[in-house]
Design an enzyme around this catalytic site. Structure first.
Site, PDB file in Angstrom:
ATOM      1  CE  LYS A   1      -7.128  -0.751   9.678  1.00 59.52           C
ATOM      2  NZ  LYS A   1      -5.791  -1.123   9.219  1.00 59.52           N
TER       3      LYS A   1
ATOM      4  CG  LEU B   1       1.839   3.768  -5.201  1.00 59.98           C
ATOM      5  CD1 LEU B   1       1.289   3.559  -6.612  1.00 59.98           C
ATOM      6  CD2 LEU B   1       3.090   4.627  -5.252  1.00 59.98           C
ATOM      7  N   GLY B   2      -0.316   4.978  -0.993  1.00 60.64           N
ATOM      8  CA  GLY B   2      -1.394   5.632  -0.254  1.00 60.64           C
ATOM      9  C   GLY B   2      -0.915   6.852   0.514  1.00 60.64           C
ATOM     10  CD  GLN B   3      -3.542  10.765   4.625  1.00 60.33           C
ATOM     11  OE1 GLN B   3      -4.349   9.928   5.008  1.00 60.33           O
ATOM     12  NE2 GLN B   3      -3.503  11.982   5.128  1.00 60.33           N
TER      13      GLN B   3
ATOM     14  CG  ASP C   1      -0.549   0.775  -3.884  1.00 59.85           C
ATOM     15  OD1 ASP C   1      -0.471   1.456  -2.850  1.00 59.85           O
ATOM     16  OD2 ASP C   1      -1.642   0.508  -4.433  1.00 59.85           O
TER      17      ASP C   1
ATOM     18  CE1 TYR D   1      -9.619   1.103   7.934  1.00 57.36           C
ATOM     19  CE2 TYR D   1     -10.553   2.628   9.541  1.00 57.36           C
ATOM     20  CZ  TYR D   1      -9.469   2.149   8.837  1.00 57.36           C
ATOM     21  OH  TYR D   1      -8.230   2.704   9.035  1.00 57.36           O
TER      22      TYR D   1
ATOM     23  NE  ARG E   1      -3.613   3.614  -5.663  1.00 53.73           N
ATOM     24  CZ  ARG E   1      -3.218   4.829  -5.288  1.00 53.73           C
ATOM     25  NH1 ARG E   1      -3.205   5.819  -6.150  1.00 53.73           N
ATOM     26  NH2 ARG E   1      -2.813   5.069  -4.048  1.00 53.73           N
TER      27      ARG E   1
ATOM     28  CB  ILE F   1      -2.838  10.513   8.980  1.00 53.19           C
ATOM     29  CG1 ILE F   1      -2.670   9.335   9.954  1.00 53.19           C
ATOM     30  CG2 ILE F   1      -1.477  11.100   8.583  1.00 53.19           C
ATOM     31  CD1 ILE F   1      -2.069   9.676  11.303  1.00 53.19           C
TER      32      ILE F   1
ATOM     33  N   GLY G   1       0.824  -1.223   0.000  1.00 51.35           N
ATOM     34  CA  GLY G   1       0.000   0.000   0.000  1.00 51.35           C
ATOM     35  C   GLY G   1       0.849   1.259   0.000  1.00 51.35           C
TER      36      GLY G   1
HETATM   37  P1  NAD Z   1      -4.767   4.823   1.623  1.00 49.56           P
HETATM   38  O1  NAD Z   1      -6.170   4.458   1.299  1.00 49.56           O
HETATM   39  O2  NAD Z   1      -4.312   6.193   1.341  1.00 49.56           O
HETATM   40  O3  NAD Z   1      -3.761   3.822   0.898  1.00 49.56           O
HETATM   41  C1  NAD Z   1      -3.974   2.436   0.880  1.00 49.56           C
HETATM   42  C2  NAD Z   1      -3.233   1.868  -0.298  1.00 49.56           C
HETATM   43  O4  NAD Z   1      -3.508   0.470  -0.341  1.00 49.56           O
HETATM   44  C3  NAD Z   1      -3.673   2.467  -1.629  1.00 49.56           C
HETATM   45  O5  NAD Z   1      -2.563   3.002  -2.318  1.00 49.56           O
HETATM   46  C4  NAD Z   1      -4.296   1.292  -2.378  1.00 49.56           C
HETATM   47  O6  NAD Z   1      -4.008   1.301  -3.778  1.00 49.56           O
HETATM   48  C5  NAD Z   1      -3.614   0.105  -1.700  1.00 49.56           C
HETATM   49  N1  NAD Z   1      -4.391  -1.123  -1.809  1.00 49.56           N
HETATM   50  C6  NAD Z   1      -5.735  -1.296  -1.724  1.00 49.56           C
HETATM   51  N2  NAD Z   1      -6.052  -2.580  -1.925  1.00 49.56           N
HETATM   52  C7  NAD Z   1      -4.892  -3.253  -2.118  1.00 49.56           C
HETATM   53  C8  NAD Z   1      -4.560  -4.601  -2.368  1.00 49.56           C
HETATM   54  N3  NAD Z   1      -5.506  -5.546  -2.489  1.00 49.56           N
HETATM   55  N4  NAD Z   1      -3.253  -4.917  -2.501  1.00 49.56           N
HETATM   56  C9  NAD Z   1      -2.278  -3.978  -2.401  1.00 49.56           C
HETATM   57  N5  NAD Z   1      -2.541  -2.688  -2.196  1.00 49.56           N
HETATM   58  C10 NAD Z   1      -3.833  -2.316  -2.044  1.00 49.56           C
HETATM   59  O7  NAD Z   1      -4.538   4.432   3.166  1.00 49.56           O
HETATM   60  P2  NAD Z   1      -3.567   5.103   4.220  1.00 49.56           P
HETATM   61  O8  NAD Z   1      -4.263   6.283   4.777  1.00 49.56           O
HETATM   62  O9  NAD Z   1      -2.213   5.289   3.651  1.00 49.56           O
HETATM   63  O10 NAD Z   1      -3.586   3.988   5.359  1.00 49.56           O
HETATM   64  C11 NAD Z   1      -2.529   3.072   5.565  1.00 49.56           C
HETATM   65  C12 NAD Z   1      -2.859   2.235   6.785  1.00 49.56           C
HETATM   66  O11 NAD Z   1      -3.029   3.103   7.919  1.00 49.56           O
HETATM   67  C13 NAD Z   1      -4.166   1.444   6.680  1.00 49.56           C
HETATM   68  O12 NAD Z   1      -4.038   0.234   7.373  1.00 49.56           O
HETATM   69  C14 NAD Z   1      -5.166   2.326   7.407  1.00 49.56           C
HETATM   70  O13 NAD Z   1      -6.235   1.573   7.934  1.00 49.56           O
HETATM   71  C15 NAD Z   1      -4.290   2.889   8.506  1.00 49.56           C
HETATM   72  N6  NAD Z   1      -4.828   4.137   9.039  1.00 49.56           N
HETATM   73  C16 NAD Z   1      -4.815   5.282   8.308  1.00 49.56           C
HETATM   74  C17 NAD Z   1      -5.334   6.453   8.853  1.00 49.56           C
HETATM   75  C18 NAD Z   1      -5.342   7.743   8.098  1.00 49.56           C
HETATM   76  O14 NAD Z   1      -5.904   8.738   8.584  1.00 49.56           O
HETATM   77  N7  NAD Z   1      -4.727   7.818   6.911  1.00 49.56           N
HETATM   78  C19 NAD Z   1      -5.866   6.447  10.146  1.00 49.56           C
HETATM   79  C20 NAD Z   1      -5.900   5.241  10.845  1.00 49.56           C
HETATM   80  C21 NAD Z   1      -5.358   4.100  10.301  1.00 49.56           C
HETATM   81  N1  SER Z   2      -8.594   8.071   8.770  1.00 48.50           N
HETATM   82  C1  SER Z   2      -9.213   6.782   8.894  1.00 48.50           C
HETATM   83  C2  SER Z   2     -10.607   6.810   8.354  1.00 48.50           C
HETATM   84  O1  SER Z   2     -11.228   7.842   8.479  1.00 48.50           O
HETATM   85  C3  SER Z   2      -9.246   6.331  10.327  1.00 48.50           C
HETATM   86  O2  SER Z   2      -8.758   5.051  10.389  1.00 48.50           O
HETATM   87  O3  SER Z   2     -11.069   5.821   7.880  1.00 48.50           O
END
Ligand code: NAD
Ligand code: SER
Length: 323
Positions: free
Chosen positions: A150, A14-16, A38, A146, A40, A176, A12
């Site tokens: 978790k 490429l995500g945030q 990723d 979700y 993508r 975040i 993952g």
């Molecule tokens: P995001 O949605 O920005 O990125 C997730 C990435 O996972 C994407 O780039 C997507 O292409 C990839 N993905 C989706 N399905 C996939 C698959 N089957 N195989 C491989 N890649 C796949 O998420 P994020 O915000 O970067 O979150 C990362 C982690 O942190 C997650 O576990 C999320 O639950 C956790 N988290 C994030 C936040 C937040 O505010 N960003 C808060 C709490 C927890």
């Molecule tokens: N930022 C995340 C969401 O809103 C919390 O895990 O889903």
């Protein structure tokens, strides 16, 4: 046994969070030693150009294991997931990606003697019966799919620690906030979108009400928390995959006022949608004393310092036509 971090696989990426955490990991462990992956393959964020990158579906055990073997991976940072907003629109996909992905990562890790696994959890583990300040130990009754994944993920990780002696760590990230990569479909996305819209249009229509208050964290603190927990000595940890981490907590009205300090003409209105109920089911803030005691957690940013930084970065990006 010394369990070193030498070769890291990030799912993952490429995500945030991954788009910035991968850069931090490469800075720390060496560009060639951090394999970004990723589902993508959008070629953005420079991650492909700056080090190894592979497309990888975490639902496929064999694909994960191939990368682990090819690169002699000893540490996995598993970020691939579907977040709360996307997850509520498609609960089955959310369960499949979050649970099967986590299970595959854990099983590959045991089979290949991986040294360390990092799998984040979320404030979504709590439900409406949680106290406003979420304790470290309290019943977990989420009302989103979700959140269900978790909670199950945390329990599953702790099972692998006990059953297989696998070193798994994780923390419950708050929402975040960051200026590099737009969030991927969560409920806390409004706290990021408000900055983008403030810079681009001086106005934001928010999808939750003005008195909605949630725990939040700026990306530099998210990276710090992740790196600090990743590198903490295993024998000092009493918890493993469920650390509360706090930083700041504010309602939307207070967030808008913080932006107005730097952009006095900024305006906001409210059109709550299905994400209001999700936000209402989560606590206002968290008690992170276990993280402070066990691995020295201490955040650096508050609402004002984050707002100043976010606006400055996004103004520059806007001038350059990047947002
Ligand atoms: P995001 O949605 O920005 O990125 C997730 C990435 O996972 C994407 O780039 C997507 O292409 C990839 N993905 C989706 N399905 C996939 C698959 N089957 N195989 C491989 N890649 C796949 O998420 P994020 O915000 O970067 O979150 C990362 C982690 O942190 C997650 O576990 C999320 O639950 C956790 N988290 C994030 C936040 C937040 O505010 N960003 C808060 C709490 C927890
Ligand atoms: N930022 C995340 C969401 O809103 C919390 O895990 O889903």
């Amino acid at each position: 046994m010394k369990r070193e971090i030498r070769r890291v696989l990030v799912t993952g990426a490429l995500g945030q969070i991954g788009s910035e955490l991968t850069v931090e990991l490469r800075r720390k462990y060496g560009t060639d030693n951090v394999v970004a992956s990723d589902l993508r393959d959008c070629g953005c964020f420079g991650l492909k150009e700056s080090g190894p990158f592979h497309t990888l579906d975490v639902m496929d055990y064999n694909q994960i294991e191939k990368l682990v073997k090819d690169y002699e991976i000893d540490t996995i940072v598993h970020l691939a997931a579907l977040l709360s907003g996307v997850g509520e629109k498609n609960p089955t996909a959310c369960w499949n990606v979050n649970m099967n992905g986590t299970m595959n990562v854990l099983n590959v890790s045991v089979a290949n003697k991986i040294n360390r696994v990092f799998i984040p959890s979320s404030i979504a583990v709590w439900g409406p019966d949680c106290p406003k300040v979420a304790p470290q130990e309290t019943p977990l009754h989420p009302t989103t799919m979700y959140g269900v994944t978790k909670v199950a993920g945390e329990v599953l990780c702790d099972y692998y620690v006990k059953k297989f002696g696998l070193d798994v760590r994780g923390l419950r990230y708050p929402g975040i906030i960051s200026a590099e990569t737009f969030p991927g479909g969560g409920t806390t996305d409004y706290a990021v979108a408000i900055y983008y819209e403030a810079v681009k249009r001086n106005h934001y229509t928010c999808f939750v009400k003005e008195d909605t208050r949630l725990p939040m964290m700026y990306m530099p603190d998210c990276l710090k928390a992740t790196m600090d927990l990743l590198e903490a000595p295993f024998d000092k940890l009493k918890h493993h995959s469920d650390f509360n981490v706090g930083s700041m907590s504010f309602d939307v009205k207070t967030l808008a006022e913080a932006i107005k300090k730097y952009k006095p003409d900024f305006t906001i209105d409210y059109e709550p949608d299905f994400r209001q109920a999700i936000a209402d089911s989560w606590p206002d803030s968290v008690d992170d004393s276990a993280a402070r005691e066990e691995w020295g957690w201490n955040p650096s940013y508050d609402l004002d310092s984050m707002t100043k930084d976010m606006l400055q970065i996004l103004e520059e990006k806007n001038k350059a036509g990047l947002i």
